[in-house]
Design a protein around this motif. Sequence first.
Motif, PDB file in Angstrom:
ATOM      1  N   PRO A   1      -9.670   5.608   5.837  1.00  0.00           N
ATOM      2  CA  PRO A   1      -9.396   7.252   5.230  1.00  0.00           C
ATOM      3  C   PRO A   1      -7.922   7.385   4.999  1.00  0.00           C
ATOM      4  CG  PRO A   1     -10.524   7.401   7.403  1.00  0.00           C
ATOM      5  CD  PRO A   1     -10.431   6.003   6.896  1.00  0.00           C
ATOM      6  N   GLU A   2      -7.167   6.777   5.955  1.00  0.00           N
ATOM      7  CA  GLU A   2      -5.690   6.889   5.989  1.00  0.00           C
ATOM      8  C   GLU A   2      -5.238   6.528   4.470  1.00  0.00           C
ATOM      9  OE1 GLU A   2      -6.199   2.980   8.002  1.00  0.00           O
ATOM     10  OE2 GLU A   2      -7.141   4.886   7.812  1.00  0.00           O
ATOM     11  N   ASP A   3      -5.776   5.294   3.849  1.00  0.00           N
ATOM     12  CA  ASP A   3      -5.208   5.151   2.598  1.00  0.00           C
ATOM     13  C   ASP A   3      -5.621   5.582   1.370  1.00  0.00           C
ATOM     14  OD1 ASP A   3      -4.109   3.060   4.063  1.00  0.00           O
ATOM     15  OD2 ASP A   3      -5.768   1.737   4.122  1.00  0.00           O
ATOM     16  N   TYR A   4      -6.503   6.567   1.622  1.00  0.00           N
ATOM     17  CA  TYR A   4      -7.278   7.167   0.407  1.00  0.00           C
ATOM     18  C   TYR A   4      -6.303   7.791  -0.758  1.00  0.00           C
ATOM     19  CZ  TYR A   4     -10.105  10.454  -2.249  1.00  0.00           C
ATOM     20  OH  TYR A   4     -10.734  11.181  -2.959  1.00  0.00           O
ATOM     21  N   SER A   5      -5.332   8.195  -0.289  1.00  0.00           N
ATOM     22  CA  SER A   5      -4.242   8.943  -1.385  1.00  0.00           C
ATOM     23  C   SER A   5      -3.744   7.660  -1.912  1.00  0.00           C
ATOM     24  CB  SER A   5      -3.305   9.814  -0.466  1.00  0.00           C
ATOM     25  OG  SER A   5      -2.526   9.089   0.268  1.00  0.00           O
TER      26      SER A   5
ATOM     27  N   SER B   1      -6.185   1.782  -9.919  1.00  0.00           N
ATOM     28  CA  SER B   1      -6.776   2.459  -8.827  1.00  0.00           C
ATOM     29  C   SER B   1      -8.007   1.864  -8.738  1.00  0.00           C
ATOM     30  CB  SER B   1      -6.942   3.701  -9.086  1.00  0.00           C
ATOM     31  OG  SER B   1      -7.831   4.425  -8.350  1.00  0.00           O
TER      32      SER B   1
ATOM     33  N   LYS C   1       0.810  -1.224  -0.159  1.00  0.00           N
ATOM     34  CA  LYS C   1      -0.011  -0.042  -0.017  1.00  0.00           C
ATOM     35  C   LYS C   1       1.081   1.457  -0.040  1.00  0.00           C
ATOM     36  CE  LYS C   1      -4.094  -2.188   2.130  1.00  0.00           C
ATOM     37  NZ  LYS C   1      -4.872  -2.270   3.066  1.00  0.00           N
TER      38      LYS C   1
ATOM     39  N   TYR D   1      -5.024   4.690  -2.734  1.00  0.00           N
ATOM     40  CA  TYR D   1      -5.970   4.154  -3.530  1.00  0.00           C
ATOM     41  C   TYR D   1      -6.327   4.960  -4.851  1.00  0.00           C
ATOM     42  CZ  TYR D   1      -6.293   0.213  -0.667  1.00  0.00           C
ATOM     43  OH  TYR D   1      -6.299  -1.070   0.180  1.00  0.00           O
ATOM     44  N   ILE D   2      -6.475   6.205  -4.780  1.00  0.00           N
ATOM     45  CA  ILE D   2      -6.681   6.839  -5.891  1.00  0.00           C
ATOM     46  C   ILE D   2      -5.557   7.158  -6.787  1.00  0.00           C
ATOM     47  CG2 ILE D   2      -8.913   8.088  -5.055  1.00  0.00           C
ATOM     48  CD1 ILE D   2      -6.983  10.522  -5.166  1.00  0.00           C
TER      49      ILE D   2
ATOM     50  N   LEU E   1      -9.743  -0.581  -5.863  1.00  0.00           N
ATOM     51  CA  LEU E   1     -10.816  -0.090  -5.117  1.00  0.00           C
ATOM     52  C   LEU E   1     -11.997  -1.030  -4.762  1.00  0.00           C
ATOM     53  CD1 LEU E   1     -11.287   3.318  -6.669  1.00  0.00           C
ATOM     54  CD2 LEU E   1     -10.560   2.840  -4.438  1.00  0.00           C
TER      55      LEU E   1
END
Lengths: 452, 257
Positions: A184-188, A174, A137, A190-191, A178
């Motif tokens: 929320p901490e992994d958001y950046s 991405s 990740k 994943y996109i 998905l």
Amino acid sequence: MSDLTNIVRKELKELLTPGSVISVVFMMVLFAMLGGLIGGEVEKAKVLPAISIVDGGNGEVTLPDGGTWSLEKSVESIYLPSIPEGASISDFIIELTSKKTAGGSIDYADLQSQMKAAGTACAMIVPQNFAESISGKTQAGLEQFYIYEPTGMFGTAPSSVAATIAASLNSMLSRALLTEEFGPEDYSFYINPIDTGSIGTMVNGNYVKDVTPGAIANQVSSQTMLVPMVIMIIIMMVGSIVISSMGSEKENKTLETLLTMPIRRTTIVTGKIIAAALVGLIYGLAYMFGMSFYMNALTSEITSGVSLESIGLGLGLQDYAFLMVSMFLSIICALGLCMILGAFAKNNKSAQTMTLPISILAMIPMFIIMFSGWYGSSALVQALLFVIPFSHPMIAVEALMYNDYMLVISGIGYMAVFAAAAILVTVRLYNSDILVTGLGQNGFVQKLTGRK
Amino acid sequence: MDNGTDAAEGRQSEYALVLDGVRKSYGNREAVHGISLAVRKGEVFGLIGHNGAGKTTTLRMISTILRITSGSIQVCGYDVATEPDKVREIISYLPEDAGAYKDLTGRAYLDFISKFYTSGEAQKEMCGRGMEIADLGERIDSKVDTYSKGMMRRLLIARAVMPSPKLAIMDEVTSGLDVINAYEIRELIRDIANSGVTVVMSSHNMFEVDMLCDRVAMMDHGNIILMGTPEELKQKYNAENLEEVFVKAVKNNERSH
């Protein structure tokens, strides 16, 4: 009404001389040819260029749901819709394997030769830890690597295509990732699972980081466009000065007078040419000075501020000296041609139409150099460019950037011979009757037109 | 052979200009059909004839700017075809309707021209002589562009005469000038002739030729049909003036063809 028709007919007869009709037809053919040339360039740019995928095996990612995502397959899926009929996907995606230098980093020089052999100008290098990073990740790097080849206006398409593919891969991966639940901490991550920021380009055998061929091409063309435009303007301007001066000399019979005085013909011809060439050079420098400000203002916002000096494409003092010599000689060649044409002009008015062939000859190389450049042109176009003396200073800027001194020097040699020949022909014309009597009294022309 | 050389030397001493069987063709059309004439030193010689008779072509051949198709022209013993540079040193040619460089002043124009002939003090002297002949007063410092036709003609005659040529060739020198200007120009030519310069001039104006020329040649369709002093010609044709002579001669010529 009949008076009006009468006047219109007389005016048309005066304006539509064979000379003007021929030049209009010539212009038409010229622009049609240029259209074909540009069309070809655009067509070439439209088809996705071939790309090399380096170390593609590293791009096999195991997805959290147990499935796999393959970088190579994804690139294939991007290419498939745009592959022309009858072509194979393997013509467009070429797999390569990188070698490492002693220091453990990628051997870009070796990669360049592999790519040249494969016929690609852009590559994507998949790092060894690509799959590992994705599983962990963290953003995985994907390096875009280019070979900078001098081409024309539309030749820079490969760099934008490679960047687009990298961006597409990013969103594809991405999407694949998905399917998983994430906090929320992994958001950046994943996109944006792929870091597409790593870019490098081979320029003249040197690896330059963070520069795309597009950026270089922009910078190069902002430099190389200036000279062709300036040369064209000067040649048209100086040409019309000389031709109309010849026209008025004939009209006032000052030339006729000069020719009966104890002055050598070569002195008269060379004197006229030197004076006009100096004026041309002054105009040229003034235009270059003014236009470089204009071009800088125009392009500084667009280009990424690539310093050509830093990537070995800058021009040194010696290069500028070559350029000046080339410019001066091309002006002399233009003037030589103008003197020949001017010798046939009967008066000031007919002299004006004589400038057209010169303008056309100056426009052909300008357009070709601007659209496809010397190095991007086919051998036939290159031969055409070489023959037209005005091409050489336009070519010289590009050639000097790539240290192609052979081309510049042979151009200068050609122009010197051309100028000498033009002066000799002019002197011969000055010794003949044509200067005084015009073409109408020439036996050959009489035979041609059937008039006496 | 020796006799020929002697003859040539003899001509050299007596004649400023000798034309021998001179022909000129423009493509297929022959404009001058083998004319011969000789002009003595110090003479004012007139070429008369209608438009297209071949006068200007003849004058241009003498002036080295048109090539001779066949025959020969000698100016003070120099052959125009083989020694054009020598000829150019001793002639002055004034084309019909000539102008000067429009951006120059009269003085600058004379200065420009005189530098081709000499330098230093001699050049200044020549330029001064030119200004004296032009006699344009203060207007010598005006641009040529602003000159009237008469002033322009004076300037050009001054230009032609100031280098002291041996032979001055003038094509239709008074054409388009008013009575006063034409009169003044004729006076100027008379002065030039009195100073010893040989003058060959062409004209349509028979009255002018009658007054100025010691001898005249009449041209018609590229041939010389008559040559002699104005008095001889008038007597021969029992005419009162040259105009009458010319008309009669042309008609005779037409009849004989």
